[in-house]
Design an enzyme around this catalytic site. Sequence first.
Site, short mmCIF file in Angstrom:
data_model
loop_
_atom_site.label_atom_id
_atom_site.label_comp_id
_atom_site.label_asym_id
_atom_site.label_seq_id
_atom_site.Cartn_x
_atom_site.Cartn_y
_atom_site.Cartn_z
N HIS A 126 -19.01 21.04 8.80
CA HIS A 126 -20.23 20.55 9.45
C HIS A 126 -20.73 19.24 8.86
CE1 HIS A 126 -20.59 24.06 11.89
NE2 HIS A 126 -20.84 24.88 10.88
N ASP A 163 -12.86 28.38 12.92
CA ASP A 163 -14.17 28.89 12.55
C ASP A 163 -14.97 29.24 13.81
OD1 ASP A 163 -16.07 28.62 9.87
OD2 ASP A 163 -17.22 28.34 11.70
N ASP A 244 -15.35 33.70 10.25
CA ASP A 244 -16.59 34.29 10.75
C ASP A 244 -16.57 34.62 12.23
OD1 ASP A 244 -16.42 31.55 11.08
OD2 ASP A 244 -18.44 31.12 10.37
#
Length: 306
Positions: A126, A163, A244
Site C-alpha cells: 500500500h 492479497d 488475508d
Amino acid sequence: MSVGLISHPACARHVMGPGHPERPQRLSAISDALIAAGLDILLTHLEAPRASREQLERVHDPAYVSALFDQAPSDGLVWLDPDTAMNPYTLEAALRAAGAVVLGVDQVMTGNLEAAFCNVRPPGHHAERARAMGFCFFNNVAVGAAHALAVHELERVAIVDFDVHHGNGTEDIFGEEPRVLLCSTFQHPYYPFSGADTESVHVINVPLANGAGSSDFRRALREQWQPALEAFQPELVLVSAGFDAHRDDELAGLNLTENDYAWATELIQSVAQRFSRGRIVSTLEGGYVLPALGRSAAAHIKALLS
C-alpha cells in the site's frame, strides 16, 4: 529447490498498539507453522540487511523517505494515517523488510538460491511513491523490483499480488513502467477502493466480489494472469504474498484456503520455470488470523520447495 527464508529480529519490534491486527505474532505464526510442517530445516536462513537510501529512492520520493526518518519517534507512537503508526523500532523494521527483498533478488539472480520467502513486516504494497498507508511504510516488493531493473539490468520483471486488498502503492509506483508487469487479485469494493478501473496492458487487475472463493480465484489466474505472464516472459517473478483472502480471515470477505495458495504458487512456478530460470522472490503482505496465516504461508513455501 534451494529456497531461502529471509527475516530479521527487528521486524518483530514494530508494534502499533494493543489490538492492532498487524502485530509481531504474525511472523512467529509462520515460523511455528514451518517447524511443525518439517519445512524449516529445508530452508536456507538469511538475515535481512537494511535497505539503503539509494534503493528506497528508486521508488519513493526522497522527501518522503527523509520525512519517515525525521518522524521516527524516540518514544510512543506517531500516527501517519488512522491505521498506520511508527514506534521507536518501526523505521529499523521497515528498512529490514525492504532490504529483505533486495537480498532475495540478489540471491536468486546470482544463483545462490532458486527462490526466497521474506518473512518480514511491516508489509509494503500500500505504500505509494510519497505516502504511507494501510500498515505500510516502504513498498518492499517495489524496492526489490527496482533493484532488479537497476542493478541486475533486467528488462522484464513481473509482480504478482494475491492479497485481499489492491496493491495501490505498487500500481502507483509502476503503473507507467513497461518493464514491470503487475498482476493482482483483490476483493472489490474494499479498502483501498482502487484498481478496478485500471486500463493498462501491463497492469492486470482482477477484482473479486465479496464471497468469492476458490473457483473464482483460480479462474482469474488461469484466464487472466497466466496469459499475460506468458506473453510478458518475465526474467524474474516477485510475489506480494498476502494471505488475508483466506476464508478464516475476519478482516475481509473472500473464501480462499491454503490449498488455493499452494495452487497459485505452482502456477507462478510454472511461469518462472519457463521464462525466469525458476527465480521467485516472495514477501509477506497481509494475513491476520494467525492459524490461517501460518497454514497458508507454509503451503506457499512448501510449493516453492517442490
